[in-house]
Write an enzyme that holds these catalytic residues in place. Structure first.
Site, PDB file in Angstrom:
ATOM      1  NE  ARG A  54       4.782   4.130  -1.846  1.00 51.42           N
ATOM      2  CZ  ARG A  54       4.935   4.956  -1.230  1.00 51.42           C
ATOM      3  NH1 ARG A  54       5.102   4.858   0.246  1.00 51.42           N
ATOM      4  NH2 ARG A  54       5.328   6.463  -1.458  1.00 51.42           N
ATOM      5  CG  ASP A  58       1.195  -0.020   4.395  1.00 52.12           C
ATOM      6  OD1 ASP A  58       2.338  -0.197   4.122  1.00 52.12           O
ATOM      7  OD2 ASP A  58       0.912   1.080   4.843  1.00 52.12           O
ATOM      8  CB  THR A  76      -1.890   0.460   1.081  1.00 50.21           C
ATOM      9  OG1 THR A  76      -0.983   0.343   1.780  1.00 50.21           O
ATOM     10  CG2 THR A  76      -3.141  -0.275   1.520  1.00 50.21           C
ATOM     11  CD  GLU A  79       7.879   1.683   7.361  1.00 44.53           C
ATOM     12  OE1 GLU A  79       8.902   2.585   7.011  1.00 44.53           O
ATOM     13  OE2 GLU A  79       6.950   1.731   6.728  1.00 44.53           O
TER      14      GLU A  79
END
Ligand code: F6P
Length: 363
Positions: free
Chosen positions: A281, A135, A133, A230
């Site tokens: 991404r 993230d 990921t 975000e």
């Protein structure tokens, strides 16, 4: 040996490099092996949609972004819900595994994928997970593959915004991915030289952002760069539940627009918002991510050979290792107030808002 492999959840650079690293190891070490590539993540396992992957399928994919297997989001909360025939998605996945006579299922995915992998492990399937990921929020590993590339891309966005912000004397808000966690914004914000970094874990006060911009203006800087995740939220918003927060924002998904409007009025500056979105991404993995992915992929091959199932590959203190799926599933690696990068950002006066000192088991 019969091995199923799938990529699930949002894609990221490095997925193909991991698939390749794993397969190269396996084909090198085992004579009689069949690899079943499932289409679009758990969807392919649920519906038994697969193709048999040959050695040549793994050629030329090291530097290829996305995933050769396809991916989809299959929400964890729907996994155990039964259909009219009394079968859940978990039941269907177990059936496919048994029908094909698999010895192992390899899952490349993020937090949700790991939760489902842990359920399949509990059902008795042999599962090995790999932490994917942008993230970087998977518990128990210092890094996830895909993160480093996304940091590079986001940093380049901030670099590019710097020049146009400076030319026009504007305050630019760069909204970066990361709903629950702000690793990407923190790292890219520091690397890109943002003037303020706003993270989901550190709710901010718009007044504090205004003061920072006014201070910069007094110092003679006509422009400012704000890296905002975000999932960043104001202190007031942090007290609300997710749906209440959305309603409070007039159904805006993020707090960026309201903050930019507030700053424009309060500081008498011109603002613009930039949302790089899925650019973060897409595309080829960085050299670092190719290395990490190759290492993680081939290490998963080693775990397979050693029969270390119910595990997920991890990297800790630069050493490749693994966690038990049952120990990490359902946990999130948040940024803690005492993380070294937060300390750096605080020392430079660019990290705003108040965070929480997460206990070790929460990180
Ligand atoms: O989990 C990775 C991620 O890119 C998050 O940073 C982002 O919030 C989300 O996926 C976007 O999801 P989707 O691609 O489904 O819009």
């Amino acid at each position: 040996m019969k091995i199923g492999i799938l990529t699930s959840g949002g894609d990221c650079p490095g997925l193909n490099a991991v698939i390749r690293g794993f397969s190269k190891y396996i084909f090198n070490q085992i004579k009689n092996v069949t690899v079943y590539g499932f289409t679009d993540g758990y969807y392919g396992l649920i519906h038994n949609e697969h193709r048999i992957l040959k050695k040549e399928d793994f050629s030329g994919i090291l530097n290829l972004g996305g995933t050769i297997l396809g991916t989809s989001r299959q929400p964890y909360k729907l996994m155990t819900i039964e259909d009219r025939n009394g079968d859940s998605k978990i039941d269907k996945m177990c059936n496919t595994y048994k029908e094909l006579g698999l010895d192992l299922l390899v899952t490349l995915g993020g937090a949700g994928t790991h939760k489902t992998a842990a359920l399949l492990d509990k059902e008795g399937l042999n599962v090995i997970g790999l932490p994917k990921t942008i993230d970087n929020d998977i518990y128990g590993t210092d890094l996830t593959f895909g993160f480093s590339t996304a940091v590079d891309i986001a940093t380049e966005c901030i670099d590019r915004i710097h020049t146009t912000a400076a030319s026009h004397g504007r305050t630019m808000f760069i909204e970066l991915m990361g709903n629950k966690v702000g690793w990407l914004t923190l790292y890219a914000g520091i690397a890109g030289g943002a003037d303020a970094i706003l993270l989901p874990e550190f709710p901010y006060d718009p007044e504090e952002v205004a003061e920072l911009i006014e201070e910069r203006n007094r110092e003679g800087h006509a422009f400012s760069i704000i890296a905002i995740a975000e999932g960043a939220m104001t202190k007031a918003e942090s007290k609300l539940k997710k749906d209440e927060r959305l309603a409070y924002r007039g159904n805006e998904a993020t707090s960026t627009k309201a903050l930019a409007a507030y700053i424009e009025k309060k500081c008498n500056v011109e603002t613009r918002i930039v949302v790089p979105g899925h650019l973060q991404r897409g595309g080829n993995p960085s050299a670092y991510d190719r290395l990490l992915s190759s290492e993680m992929g081939s290490f998963a091959g080693r775990l397979a050979l050693e029969g270390k199932y119910g595990t997920s590959v991890a990297i800790k203190d630069n050493k490749i290792t693994y966690n038990k799926l049952s120990d990490i599933a359902g946990k999130t690696k948040y940024i803690s107030t005492d993380h070294q990068m937060i300390n750096i950002a605080r020392a430079m006066g660019i990290s705003l808002g108040d965070g929480k000192k997460y206990k070790l088991e929460e990180i």
